[in-house]
Design a protein around this motif. Sequence first.
Motif, PDB file in Angstrom:
ATOM      1  N   GLU A   9      11.510 -58.252 -67.208  1.00 22.55           N
ATOM      2  CA  GLU A   9      10.274 -57.456 -67.349  1.00 22.55           C
ATOM      3  C   GLU A   9      10.021 -57.191 -68.828  1.00 22.55           C
ATOM      4  N   VAL A  10       8.800 -57.498 -69.270  1.00 17.91           N
ATOM      5  CA  VAL A  10       8.470 -57.392 -70.693  1.00 17.91           C
ATOM      6  C   VAL A  10       7.182 -56.588 -70.872  1.00 17.91           C
ATOM      7  N   ALA A  11       7.177 -55.693 -71.850  1.00 17.56           N
ATOM      8  CA  ALA A  11       5.960 -54.945 -72.201  1.00 17.56           C
ATOM      9  C   ALA A  11       5.402 -55.533 -73.486  1.00 17.56           C
ATOM     10  N   VAL A  12       4.112 -55.840 -73.483  1.00 19.27           N
ATOM     11  CA  VAL A  12       3.506 -56.519 -74.636  1.00 19.27           C
ATOM     12  C   VAL A  12       2.280 -55.738 -75.101  1.00 19.27           C
ATOM     13  N   GLY A  13       2.140 -55.574 -76.408  1.00 22.84           N
ATOM     14  CA  GLY A  13       1.006 -54.828 -76.964  1.00 22.84           C
ATOM     15  C   GLY A  13      -0.008 -55.753 -77.625  1.00 22.84           C
ATOM     16  N   GLN A  26       5.691 -62.920 -85.501  1.00 22.32           N
ATOM     17  CA  GLN A  26       6.447 -64.179 -85.413  1.00 22.32           C
ATOM     18  C   GLN A  26       7.845 -63.894 -84.895  1.00 22.32           C
ATOM     19  N   ARG A  27       8.276 -64.682 -83.915  1.00 20.53           N
ATOM     20  CA  ARG A  27       9.599 -64.432 -83.337  1.00 20.53           C
ATOM     21  C   ARG A  27      10.681 -64.790 -84.343  1.00 20.53           C
ATOM     22  N   PRO A  28      11.633 -63.869 -84.501  1.00 20.18           N
ATOM     23  CA  PRO A  28      12.648 -64.066 -85.549  1.00 20.18           C
ATOM     24  C   PRO A  28      13.682 -65.124 -85.171  1.00 20.18           C
ATOM     25  N   TRP A  37       4.619 -67.627 -82.545  1.00 17.96           N
ATOM     26  CA  TRP A  37       3.895 -66.368 -82.667  1.00 17.96           C
ATOM     27  C   TRP A  37       3.621 -65.787 -81.283  1.00 17.96           C
ATOM     28  N   GLU A  38       3.556 -64.457 -81.241  1.00 21.81           N
ATOM     29  CA  GLU A  38       3.369 -63.736 -79.975  1.00 21.81           C
ATOM     30  C   GLU A  38       2.690 -62.412 -80.299  1.00 21.81           C
ATOM     31  N   PHE A  39       2.444 -61.615 -79.278  1.00 22.10           N
ATOM     32  CA  PHE A  39       2.024 -60.237 -79.496  1.00 22.10           C
ATOM     33  C   PHE A  39       3.292 -59.384 -79.512  1.00 22.10           C
ATOM     34  N   PRO A  40       3.329 -58.336 -80.330  1.00 25.56           N
ATOM     35  CA  PRO A  40       4.555 -57.534 -80.416  1.00 25.56           C
ATOM     36  C   PRO A  40       4.922 -56.901 -79.073  1.00 25.56           C
ATOM     37  N   ARG A  56       8.546 -47.573 -77.600  1.00 23.30           N
ATOM     38  CA  ARG A  56       9.838 -47.767 -78.282  1.00 23.30           C
ATOM     39  C   ARG A  56       9.844 -49.065 -79.085  1.00 23.30           C
ATOM     40  N   GLU A  57       9.422 -50.165 -78.464  1.00 28.24           N
ATOM     41  CA  GLU A  57       9.466 -51.472 -79.139  1.00 28.24           C
ATOM     42  C   GLU A  57       8.603 -51.470 -80.408  1.00 28.24           C
ATOM     43  N   LEU A  58       7.400 -50.887 -80.309  1.00 27.52           N
ATOM     44  CA  LEU A  58       6.496 -50.967 -81.459  1.00 27.52           C
ATOM     45  C   LEU A  58       6.949 -50.037 -82.580  1.00 27.52           C
ATOM     46  N   GLU A  60      10.237 -49.449 -83.105  1.00 28.36           N
ATOM     47  CA  GLU A  60      11.398 -50.158 -83.665  1.00 28.36           C
ATOM     48  C   GLU A  60      10.975 -51.346 -84.533  1.00 28.36           C
ATOM     49  N   GLU A  61      10.014 -52.145 -84.017  1.00 26.62           N
ATOM     50  CA  GLU A  61       9.662 -53.398 -84.705  1.00 26.62           C
ATOM     51  C   GLU A  61       8.687 -53.195 -85.850  1.00 26.62           C
ATOM     52  N   LEU A  62       7.720 -52.281 -85.635  1.00 23.58           N
ATOM     53  CA  LEU A  62       6.576 -52.195 -86.562  1.00 23.58           C
ATOM     54  C   LEU A  62       6.448 -50.851 -87.260  1.00 23.58           C
ATOM     55  N   GLN A  87       3.688 -57.633 -69.033  1.00 24.83           N
ATOM     56  CA  GLN A  87       2.639 -56.640 -68.790  1.00 24.83           C
ATOM     57  C   GLN A  87       1.938 -56.404 -70.128  1.00 24.83           C
ATOM     58  N   PHE A  88       0.799 -57.063 -70.270  1.00 22.16           N
ATOM     59  CA  PHE A  88       0.031 -56.962 -71.517  1.00 22.16           C
ATOM     60  C   PHE A  88      -0.793 -55.682 -71.474  1.00 22.16           C
ATOM     61  N   CYS A  89      -0.679 -54.881 -72.534  1.00 24.43           N
ATOM     62  CA  CYS A  89      -1.470 -53.649 -72.644  1.00 24.43           C
ATOM     63  C   CYS A  89      -2.361 -53.766 -73.867  1.00 24.43           C
ATOM     64  N   ILE A 119       1.601 -70.616 -80.839  1.00 25.70           N
ATOM     65  CA  ILE A 119       1.606 -69.322 -80.147  1.00 25.70           C
ATOM     66  C   ILE A 119       2.279 -69.527 -78.791  1.00 25.70           C
ATOM     67  N   LEU A 120       3.112 -68.574 -78.367  1.00 21.79           N
ATOM     68  CA  LEU A 120       3.820 -68.699 -77.079  1.00 21.79           C
ATOM     69  C   LEU A 120       2.828 -69.010 -75.953  1.00 21.79           C
ATOM     70  N   PRO A 121       3.201 -69.908 -75.026  1.00 18.09           N
ATOM     71  CA  PRO A 121       2.276 -70.320 -73.971  1.00 18.09           C
ATOM     72  C   PRO A 121       1.702 -69.153 -73.162  1.00 18.09           C
ATOM     73  N   ALA A 122       2.504 -68.154 -72.869  1.00 19.34           N
ATOM     74  CA  ALA A 122       1.962 -67.045 -72.067  1.00 19.34           C
ATOM     75  C   ALA A 122       1.030 -66.170 -72.902  1.00 19.34           C
ATOM     76  N   ALA A 123       1.254 -66.099 -74.210  1.00 14.10           N
ATOM     77  CA  ALA A 123       0.398 -65.265 -75.062  1.00 14.10           C
ATOM     78  C   ALA A 123      -0.937 -65.952 -75.334  1.00 14.10           C
ATOM     79  N   ILE A 124      -0.916 -67.270 -75.434  1.00 17.54           N
ATOM     80  CA  ILE A 124      -2.130 -68.015 -75.791  1.00 17.54           C
ATOM     81  C   ILE A 124      -3.205 -67.863 -74.708  1.00 17.54           C
TER      82      ILE A 124
HETATM   83  N1  LIG Z   1       6.866 -59.755 -77.062  1.00 14.71           N
HETATM   84  C1  LIG Z   1       6.311 -60.811 -76.440  1.00 14.71           C
HETATM   85  N2  LIG Z   1       7.057 -61.589 -75.600  1.00 14.71           N
HETATM   86  C2  LIG Z   1       6.429 -62.609 -75.018  1.00 14.71           C
HETATM   87  C3  LIG Z   1       5.057 -62.886 -75.238  1.00 14.71           C
HETATM   88  N3  LIG Z   1       4.718 -63.990 -74.511  1.00 14.71           N
HETATM   89  C4  LIG Z   1       5.834 -64.393 -73.863  1.00 14.71           C
HETATM   90  O1  LIG Z   1       5.926 -65.356 -73.129  1.00 14.71           O
HETATM   91  N4  LIG Z   1       6.902 -63.548 -74.168  1.00 14.71           N
HETATM   92  C5  LIG Z   1       8.256 -63.724 -73.647  1.00 14.71           C
HETATM   93  C6  LIG Z   1       9.207 -64.276 -74.645  1.00 14.71           C
HETATM   94  C7  LIG Z   1      10.545 -63.695 -74.212  1.00 14.71           C
HETATM   95  O2  LIG Z   1      11.085 -64.538 -73.198  1.00 14.71           O
HETATM   96  C8  LIG Z   1      10.170 -62.348 -73.582  1.00 14.71           C
HETATM   97  C9  LIG Z   1      10.341 -61.196 -74.549  1.00 14.71           C
HETATM   98  O3  LIG Z   1      11.664 -61.008 -74.787  1.00 14.71           O
HETATM   99  P1  LIG Z   1      12.293 -60.717 -76.236  1.00 14.71           P
HETATM  100  O4  LIG Z   1      13.581 -61.434 -76.286  1.00 14.71           O
HETATM  101  O5  LIG Z   1      11.324 -61.027 -77.312  1.00 14.71           O
HETATM  102  O6  LIG Z   1      12.435 -59.151 -76.120  1.00 14.71           O
HETATM  103  P2  LIG Z   1      13.273 -58.128 -77.017  1.00 14.71           P
HETATM  104  O7  LIG Z   1      12.525 -57.938 -78.313  1.00 14.71           O
HETATM  105  O8  LIG Z   1      13.485 -56.931 -76.150  1.00 14.71           O
HETATM  106  O9  LIG Z   1      14.583 -58.954 -77.315  1.00 14.71           O
HETATM  107  P3  LIG Z   1      16.128 -58.581 -77.411  1.00 14.71           P
HETATM  108  O10 LIG Z   1      16.208 -57.545 -78.473  1.00 14.71           O
HETATM  109  O11 LIG Z   1      16.536 -58.133 -76.060  1.00 14.71           O
HETATM  110  O12 LIG Z   1      16.704 -59.913 -77.802  1.00 14.71           O
HETATM  111  O13 LIG Z   1       8.789 -62.474 -73.233  1.00 14.71           O
HETATM  112  C10 LIG Z   1       4.303 -62.088 -76.098  1.00 14.71           C
HETATM  113  O14 LIG Z   1       3.114 -62.288 -76.359  1.00 14.71           O
HETATM  114  N5  LIG Z   1       4.982 -61.053 -76.688  1.00 14.71           N
END
Ligand SMILES: Nc1nc2c([nH]c(=O)n2[C@H]2C[C@H](O)[C@@H](COP(=O)(O)OP(=O)(O)OP(=O)(O)O)O2)c(=O)[nH]1
Length: 312
Positions: A9-13, A26-28, A37-40, A56-58, A60-62, A87-89, A119-124
Amino acid sequence: MNVAVKLTEVAVGVILDDRGQVLFAQRPAGKPYAGWWEFPGGKIEAGETVQQALYRELEEELGIRICDCQPWITLQHVYPHATVRLQFCKVRGFDGTPHGREGQAYLWADPQRPVVDPILPAAIRMLPWLSLPELLRLSAAGVLGVEAWLARLGATPRAMLVLREPDLSKPELKRVATAVSAWRRATGSTVLVSSRHVHADWVGEFDGVVLTERDLLAASARPAPHQWVGASVHGRAGIEHAARLGLDFVMLGAVSATASHPGEPGMGWTAFAQLAAHAPLPVYALGGLASADLDHARAAGGQGVALLRGGW
Ligand SMILES: Nc1nc2c([nH]c(=O)n2[C@H]2C[C@H](O)[C@@H](COP(=O)(O)OP(=O)(O)OP(=O)(O)O)O2)c(=O)[nH]1
């Protein structure tokens, strides 16, 4: 044999600024799809709601604290490394200035011309949806009278319009369609036509089609070659079929009582939210609404409101 798939389960902003730009991250290095690239956002931890995880994520990350965040789109995607439910918000308000606290790159960009790649396929999949307006107008020549409605249309700036006129005669429809085509050209507007009219010879120029629920359920593929394809639906079955066909949006209703169906109360915002907040495509609230209902629709996970009488 059914093998249960573990869902991450993922929360996306989808963070928007006043000019409609969105923030890409950009994914590290070290993560799957590093450099993409993705949404944070990030994984939802046990016991967290989507909003809590995103907060929490935003932070921590931003280094930002979000204060205006609404559910928008929920979809699953199967990657080689995981099956994720995203879950895109939409985030329209936050305190602080975004800066990559974990060394990642961030960039504001126009979602229609994103300068980031890949850009990640689900984000695009979000990008075309980000150009949909929050207010969708349904033509109202039948309910307001042809002359009265055309006068109001003429005073309306650029908009997205659905031409749907079940009660007009053929000559009236032809007149309305001609005027709508001229307004479309003059304002640079987008016009979609109801599937009940799409084969009529008067139809003129348009940019897409909105399927009736009956036409939607009878379809086995997205109608080509339209830029935009939406559908009018009344519940989960319609939403799910529209998503399977890869449509761009649905209009779900009726949310409130409407003048065209007196005595029927409408599903209300709670039922709308139960469907819209988990839908895998944008959902407009339809039926007995006005532009003042936009906040309700946003809070319920809607794309916005589709207005008939209330739009003019
Ligand atoms: N944040 C984000 N994740 C996305 C997007 N599109 C998409 O497919 N994903 C997928 C990629 C990853 O499989 C998953 C997010 O997991 P993640 O590994 O980045 O999460 P995290 O920051 O909590 O990572 P970690 O600290 O547990 O390693 O969701 C998007 O737009 N934003």
